[in-house]
Design an enzyme around this catalytic site. Structure first.
Site, mmCIF file in Angstrom:
data_model
loop_
_atom_site.group_PDB
_atom_site.id
_atom_site.type_symbol
_atom_site.label_atom_id
_atom_site.label_comp_id
_atom_site.label_asym_id
_atom_site.label_seq_id
_atom_site.Cartn_x
_atom_site.Cartn_y
_atom_site.Cartn_z
ATOM 1 N N ASN A 92 0.802 -1.214 0.000
ATOM 2 C CA ASN A 92 0.000 0.000 0.000
ATOM 3 C C ASN A 92 0.845 1.278 0.000
ATOM 4 O O ASN A 92 0.340 2.344 -0.350
ATOM 5 C CB ASN A 92 -0.905 -0.037 1.246
ATOM 6 N N THR A 111 -9.226 10.395 3.143
ATOM 7 C CA THR A 111 -8.079 10.265 4.037
ATOM 8 C C THR A 111 -7.623 11.655 4.464
ATOM 9 O O THR A 111 -8.035 12.664 3.888
ATOM 10 C CB THR A 111 -6.915 9.553 3.334
ATOM 11 N N TYR A 149 2.585 10.162 -11.166
ATOM 12 C CA TYR A 149 1.617 9.379 -10.396
ATOM 13 C C TYR A 149 0.841 8.448 -11.320
ATOM 14 O O TYR A 149 0.701 7.251 -11.057
ATOM 15 C CB TYR A 149 0.671 10.318 -9.649
ATOM 16 N N LYS A 195 1.061 4.330 -11.178
ATOM 17 C CA LYS A 195 -0.111 3.523 -10.844
ATOM 18 C C LYS A 195 -0.528 2.624 -12.011
ATOM 19 O O LYS A 195 -1.018 1.507 -11.793
ATOM 20 C CB LYS A 195 -1.267 4.431 -10.415
#
Length: 252
Positions: free
Chosen positions: A90, A192, A157, A161
């Site tokens: 994670n 989050t 990013y 991913k």
């Protein structure tokens, strides 16, 4: 019966956010849990929370971009608990705000080293222990932004991913006949602390919520439940999957 009864699970980036919530759920479902993170105090706090609830947990200070650290986190997990059955890889970072031509090499390397290289290194050392155990379930953290792009200036990013999905599928095929399942989870925006900070700073709360056809952000618990499903025998016929948990965002 508990979904992860007598299993040993390793969670990278387990000191906060989705990692923390998933580690706590793993423990509630019967797993002994190793928390791997760069944040010592936060990681130890998660371990203590699990122990107070009657579970077993271990903290290993880990930078997943380091091969030495990844080897040590797996070795310490196996030394403490005897085996490794589950890994939730994670740990990751975000970087948005600069278009491709404006992205500097250092920031590109930083994101790729943690998000993609870190995923590779984690699996490199996890898989041999799962082979020894005779089976295993790996869940890799990707993103809706590994499936679709955005104009937010997050090329590193997006690339990291999307790369995780390719890595996940390759590993799934390589180890399918050896009873190791490898899947990825692709959340959209989840409430989050990191996302809430981003929304506060940009004032984009309404805009971001509108990306999701369900009209809201996801919760850490919703993602943790999906990860636990992929880690458990309930998903025993699933491998090489990119599971979208995104309120319909990728379908819109």
């Amino acid at each position: 019966m508990l979904k992860l009864h007598e299993k040993v699970a390793l969670v990278t980036g387990g000191s906060s956010g989705i990692g923390r919530t998933t580690a706590l759920l793993f423990a509630r479902e019967g797993a002994r849990v190793a928390i791997a993170s760069r944040r010592i105090d936060e990681g130890l706090a998660v371990v203590e929370e699990i122990r107070r609830a009657g579970g077993e947990a271990l903290f290993v200070k880990t930078d997943v971009s380091s091969a030495e650290d990844c080897a040590r986190m797996v070795a310490q997990t196996v030394h403490e608990f005897g085996r490794l059955d589950i890994a939730f890889n994670n740990a990751g970072v975000e970087a948005f705000g600069k278009a491709v031509a404006d992205t500097d090499e250092a920031s590109w390397d930083y994101v790729m080293n943690i998000n993609l290289k870190g995923m590779f290194l984690s699996m490199k050392y996890e898989i041999p222990e799962m082979l020894k155990a005779g089976s295993g379930a790996i869940v890799n953290m990707s993103s809706t932004y590994g499936l679709v792009a955005s104009a937010f200036g997050g090329c590193s990013y997006h690339a990291s991913k999307a790369g995780i999905l390719g890595l996940t599928k390759a590993a799934a095929l390589e180890y399918a006949k050896q009873n190791i399942r490898v899947n990825a989870i692709c959340p959209a925006f989840v409430a989050t602390a990191m996302v809430e900070k981003f929304l506060d700073e940009t004032g984009m709360t309404d805009q971001i919520k509108a990306f999701h056809p369900v009209g809201r952000l996801g919760t850490e618990q919703e993602i943790a439940e999906a990860v636990t499903f992929l880690a458990s025998d309930a998903s025993s016929f699933m491998t090489g999957t990119a599971l979208s948990v995104d309120g319909g965002m990728a379908a819109a």
